[in-house]
Design a protein around this motif. Structure first.
Motif, PDB file in Angstrom:
ATOM      1  N   SER A  43      -3.912 -21.194  25.445  1.00 21.05           N
ATOM      2  CA  SER A  43      -3.842 -20.756  26.835  1.00 21.05           C
ATOM      3  C   SER A  43      -2.512 -20.076  27.123  1.00 21.05           C
ATOM      4  N   ARG A  44      -1.431 -20.668  26.654  1.00 24.72           N
ATOM      5  CA  ARG A  44      -0.110 -20.054  26.857  1.00 24.72           C
ATOM      6  C   ARG A  44      -0.015 -18.688  26.189  1.00 24.72           C
ATOM      7  N   GLU A  45      -0.556 -18.584  24.988  1.00 20.86           N
ATOM      8  CA  GLU A  45      -0.502 -17.309  24.275  1.00 20.86           C
ATOM      9  C   GLU A  45      -1.331 -16.254  24.997  1.00 20.86           C
ATOM     10  N   GLU A  47      -1.929 -16.133  28.204  1.00 22.36           N
ATOM     11  CA  GLU A  47      -1.157 -15.741  29.391  1.00 22.36           C
ATOM     12  C   GLU A  47      -0.013 -14.802  29.005  1.00 22.36           C
ATOM     13  N   ARG A  48       0.659 -15.120  27.915  1.00 25.84           N
ATOM     14  CA  ARG A  48       1.782 -14.298  27.467  1.00 25.84           C
ATOM     15  C   ARG A  48       1.310 -12.892  27.118  1.00 25.84           C
ATOM     16  N   GLU A  49       0.192 -12.792  26.420  1.00 27.27           N
ATOM     17  CA  GLU A  49      -0.338 -11.479  26.057  1.00 27.27           C
ATOM     18  C   GLU A  49      -0.784 -10.710  27.298  1.00 27.27           C
ATOM     19  N   GLU A  51       0.491 -10.981  30.279  1.00 25.55           N
ATOM     20  CA  GLU A  51       1.693 -10.579  31.007  1.00 25.55           C
ATOM     21  C   GLU A  51       2.435  -9.444  30.308  1.00 25.55           C
ATOM     22  N   SER A  52       2.218  -9.287  29.026  1.00 25.11           N
ATOM     23  CA  SER A  52       2.974  -8.280  28.277  1.00 25.11           C
ATOM     24  C   SER A  52       2.436  -6.863  28.487  1.00 25.11           C
ATOM     25  N   PRO A  57      -4.548  -7.237  22.169  1.00 28.08           N
ATOM     26  CA  PRO A  57      -3.767  -8.411  21.789  1.00 28.08           C
ATOM     27  C   PRO A  57      -3.317  -8.304  20.326  1.00 28.08           C
TER      28      PRO A  57
END
Length: 66
Positions: A43-45, A47-49, A51-52, A57
């Motif tokens: 989930s964090r990854e 979100e990070r992708e 946001e980038s 991806p």
């Protein structure tokens, strides 16, 4: 086998089953904990992708030598 020997064997087997049951329960708890952590990391990854800045991806990109 006499009755005393049979009772002893049953007692040992019962103890072995109880010990194995405890091991399985501990392993299941560890699997559940690890599964939650992997889910959180995924989930964090994601979100990070997101946001980038869109795009493909990193995990879905082809390696540069292709």
């Amino acid at each position: 086998m006499d009755q005393r020997a049979a009772e002893e064997q049953i007692a040992h087997l019962t103890r072995a089953v109880d010990d194995l049951s405890e091991v399985v329960a501990r392993q299941q708890a560890e699997i559940d904990r690890l599964a939650r952590r992997v889910g959180l990391l995924l989930s964090r990854e994601a979100e990070r992708e997101a946001e980038s800045g869109g795009g493909v991806p990193l995990a879905d990109q082809r390696p540069p030598h292709w």
